[in-house]
Design an enzyme around this catalytic site. Structure first.
Site, PDB file in Angstrom:
ATOM      1  N   ARG A 121      36.682  45.149  46.527  1.00 56.31           N
ATOM      2  CA  ARG A 121      35.910  44.748  45.334  1.00 56.31           C
ATOM      3  C   ARG A 121      36.195  45.811  44.275  1.00 56.31           C
ATOM      4  O   ARG A 121      35.893  46.987  44.472  1.00 56.31           O
ATOM      5  CB  ARG A 121      34.421  44.676  45.647  1.00 56.31           C
ATOM      6  CG  ARG A 121      33.584  44.554  44.383  1.00 56.31           C
ATOM      7  CD  ARG A 121      32.139  44.198  44.655  1.00 56.31           C
ATOM      8  NE  ARG A 121      32.036  42.802  45.026  1.00 56.31           N
ATOM      9  CZ  ARG A 121      30.895  42.111  45.000  1.00 56.31           C
ATOM     10  NH1 ARG A 121      29.773  42.679  44.608  1.00 56.31           N
ATOM     11  NH2 ARG A 121      30.869  40.841  45.351  1.00 56.31           N
TER      12      ARG A 121
ATOM     13  N   HIS B  99      36.546  35.614  41.809  1.00 54.22           N
ATOM     14  CA  HIS B  99      35.658  35.842  42.970  1.00 54.22           C
ATOM     15  C   HIS B  99      35.906  34.709  43.976  1.00 54.22           C
ATOM     16  O   HIS B  99      35.046  33.858  44.212  1.00 54.22           O
ATOM     17  CB  HIS B  99      34.196  35.860  42.498  1.00 54.22           C
ATOM     18  CG  HIS B  99      33.232  36.461  43.484  1.00 54.22           C
ATOM     19  ND1 HIS B  99      33.619  37.012  44.698  1.00 54.22           N
ATOM     20  CD2 HIS B  99      31.870  36.601  43.444  1.00 54.22           C
ATOM     21  CE1 HIS B  99      32.566  37.453  45.336  1.00 54.22           C
ATOM     22  NE2 HIS B  99      31.501  37.223  44.610  1.00 54.22           N
TER      23      HIS B  99
ATOM     24  N   GLN C 168      33.498  33.721  47.011  1.00 57.43           N
ATOM     25  CA  GLN C 168      32.260  33.063  46.612  1.00 57.43           C
ATOM     26  C   GLN C 168      32.487  31.567  46.412  1.00 57.43           C
ATOM     27  O   GLN C 168      31.683  30.735  46.855  1.00 57.43           O
ATOM     28  CB  GLN C 168      31.711  33.692  45.325  1.00 57.43           C
ATOM     29  CG  GLN C 168      30.389  33.107  44.897  1.00 57.43           C
ATOM     30  CD  GLN C 168      29.270  33.429  45.873  1.00 57.43           C
ATOM     31  OE1 GLN C 168      29.033  34.594  46.158  1.00 57.43           O
ATOM     32  NE2 GLN C 168      28.581  32.417  46.393  1.00 57.43           N
TER      33      GLN C 168
ATOM     34  N   ASP D 153      25.739  31.860  36.449  1.00 59.68           N
ATOM     35  CA  ASP D 153      25.879  33.238  36.934  1.00 59.68           C
ATOM     36  C   ASP D 153      25.226  34.157  35.896  1.00 59.68           C
ATOM     37  O   ASP D 153      24.859  33.706  34.796  1.00 59.68           O
ATOM     38  CB  ASP D 153      27.386  33.545  37.100  1.00 59.68           C
ATOM     39  CG  ASP D 153      27.667  34.878  37.763  1.00 59.68           C
ATOM     40  OD1 ASP D 153      26.754  35.507  38.310  1.00 59.68           O
ATOM     41  OD2 ASP D 153      28.847  35.296  37.727  1.00 59.68           O
TER      42      ASP D 153
ATOM     43  N   CYS E 219      25.702  32.322  42.510  1.00 59.99           N
ATOM     44  CA  CYS E 219      26.283  33.233  43.507  1.00 59.99           C
ATOM     45  C   CYS E 219      25.334  34.356  43.885  1.00 59.99           C
ATOM     46  O   CYS E 219      25.482  34.952  44.943  1.00 59.99           O
ATOM     47  CB  CYS E 219      27.615  33.774  43.011  1.00 59.99           C
ATOM     48  SG  CYS E 219      27.486  34.801  41.527  1.00 59.99           S
TER      49      CYS E 219
ATOM     50  N   ARG F 166      28.590  32.533  52.881  1.00 59.15           N
ATOM     51  CA  ARG F 166      29.594  33.596  52.697  1.00 59.15           C
ATOM     52  C   ARG F 166      30.029  34.122  54.076  1.00 59.15           C
ATOM     53  O   ARG F 166      31.205  34.379  54.307  1.00 59.15           O
ATOM     54  CB  ARG F 166      29.001  34.756  51.865  1.00 59.15           C
ATOM     55  CG  ARG F 166      28.777  34.438  50.399  1.00 59.15           C
ATOM     56  CD  ARG F 166      30.068  34.317  49.611  1.00 59.15           C
ATOM     57  NE  ARG F 166      30.897  35.502  49.685  1.00 59.15           N
ATOM     58  CZ  ARG F 166      30.765  36.594  48.901  1.00 59.15           C
ATOM     59  NH1 ARG F 166      29.843  36.617  47.971  1.00 59.15           N
ATOM     60  NH2 ARG F 166      31.583  37.615  49.027  1.00 59.15           N
TER      61      ARG F 166
HETATM   62  N1  NVA Z   1      29.948  37.657  37.742  1.00 57.58           N
HETATM   63  C1  NVA Z   1      29.188  38.570  38.550  1.00 57.58           C
HETATM   64  C2  NVA Z   1      29.175  38.119  39.979  1.00 57.58           C
HETATM   65  C3  NVA Z   1      28.367  38.984  40.911  1.00 57.58           C
HETATM   66  C4  NVA Z   1      28.469  38.548  42.325  1.00 57.58           C
HETATM   67  C5  NVA Z   1      29.762  39.965  38.427  1.00 57.58           C
HETATM   68  O1  NVA Z   1      30.995  40.096  38.402  1.00 57.58           O
HETATM   69  O2  NVA Z   1      28.992  40.925  38.341  1.00 57.58           O
HETATM   70  N1   CP Z   2      27.533  36.949  45.267  1.00 61.27           N
HETATM   71  C1   CP Z   2      27.945  38.192  45.568  1.00 61.27           C
HETATM   72  O1   CP Z   2      29.149  38.486  45.650  1.00 61.27           O
HETATM   73  O2   CP Z   2      26.940  39.054  45.824  1.00 61.27           O
HETATM   74  P1   CP Z   2      27.044  40.640  45.995  1.00 61.27           P
HETATM   75  O3   CP Z   2      27.390  41.213  44.656  1.00 61.27           O
HETATM   76  O4   CP Z   2      25.685  41.049  46.478  1.00 61.27           O
HETATM   77  O5   CP Z   2      28.120  40.949  47.007  1.00 61.27           O
END
Ligand code: NVA
Ligand code: CP
Length: 310
Positions: free
Chosen positions: A109, A136, A139, A225, A265, A293
């Site tokens: 990540r 992502h 997800q 989101d 998500c 997930r």
């Molecule tokens: N779009 C959000 C998703 C979090 C799971 C982010 O990138 O922070």
């Molecule tokens: N939806 C998602 O990826 O959640 P986290 O940021 O908690 O991993």
């Protein structure tokens, strides 16, 4: 390559796999989930190790990958920028060469997609995108599996995306392109999806709407989101103002199909991108979505490490 050896696959964005591979993965997920629910031990990744590299915060991704790997008989190594040499400017290529000699699979990540691509280009083992600024894919894998569980095939259906043209939105575009559904998108002006990043081949798979209500009209799934994704916190104030009308509430859900599902998500901000009456209401499947997930990623890890089973 040795005779019979498989080509190594990464999962860096949704378009890395084909429609028939998704069909396999969804069937495999259902089987793995069923075994889990029946408390049947299933340990195909015994003695295998997953390295998880987090450069951003996480709850779901961390727990689902870590629990999933242990449940399949393997183990995990958890690294963050702060507690590894990644945070002290060791080149990502060198990190990839070293880490991938010691483990069987890597989940990352991070911020820019180019970083995960550079890692994968120097990795001896499959690399999974656990979220980047651009995509992502894990997800969306869970989201589509959740849709199929509740409503059957997503092919030919309409999904409404309300909010930011972010990593989730880009990945929905790729999924619509590959799996044959239509994505209705409504974003505030200036926060639209960058078509070059999303990279759809089928131009008619995406329709854009300035009014979020119009995007929801007739949709089988409405999804949104956060207004401000990780890494964009400096824009928070401007975004609060720009996104004020992009809240999925009962009025928007009423424009969708009567049995439309709602997904997010998570983490969610009630009163911003979604009203409490929607996320906590009867059309919301966000807890199934989060649980899935675990199951989809177990199928994905099994596929990337061992190939097709059966
Ligand atoms: N779009 C959000 C998703 C979090 C799971 C982010 O990138 O922070
Ligand atoms: N939806 C998602 O990826 O959640 P986290 O940021 O908690 O991993």
């Amino acid at each position: 390559m040795k005779p019979g050896a498989r080509l190594m696959k990464h999962f860096l964005q949704f378009r890395d796999l084909r429609a028939e591979e998704y069909a396999y993965l969804f069937a495999r997920t259902a089987a793995i989930k069923q075994r889990f629910k029946n408390y049947e031990k299933y340990t195909p990744l015994t003695d295998r190790t997953l390295a998880m590299i987090f450069e951003k915060a996480s709850t779901r991704t961390r727990v689902s990958f870590e629990a999933g790997m242990y449940q399949m008989g393997g183990s995990v190594v958890h690294l963050t920028t702060g507690d590894s040499q990644l945070g002290r400017a060791e080149p990502v290529e060198d990190s990839a060469r070293v880490i991938s000699r010691m483990v069987d699979l890597v989940m990352i990540r991070t911020f820019e997609q180019t970083k995960i691509e550079r890692f994968a280009a120097h990795s001896r083992v499959p690399v999974i995108n656990g979220l980047t600024n651009e995509y992502h894919p894990c997800q969306i894998l869970a989201d589509i599996f959740t849709f199929i569980e509740h409503r059957g095939s997503i092919e030919g259906r309409t999904v409404a995306w309300v909010g930011d043209g972010n990593n989730m939105a880009n990945t929905w575009v790729q999924a619509a392109d590959i799996l044959g559904f239509t994505l209705h998108v409504s974003t505030p002006r200036g926060y639209g999806i960058d078509a070059a990043v999303a990279g759809a081949h089928r131009p008619d798979c995406v329709k854009t709407f300035s009014d979020p209500l119009e995007a929801c009209r007739g949709a089988h799934l409405v999804t949104t989101d956060v207004w401000t994704s990780m890494g964009f916190e400096a824009e928070n104030e401007a975004r609060l103002e720009a996104f004020a009308q992009w809240c999925v509430d009962a009025r928007l859900m009423a424009a969708a199909q009567p049995d439309a599902l709602f997904m997010h998500c998570l983490p969610a901000h009630r009163g911003q991108e979604v009203a409490a009456e929607v996320i906590d209401g009867p059309q919301s499947v966000v807890w199934d979505e989060a649980e899935n997930r675990l199951h989809v990623q177990k199928a994905l890890m099994e596929y990337l490490v061992l190939g097709r089973i059966g």
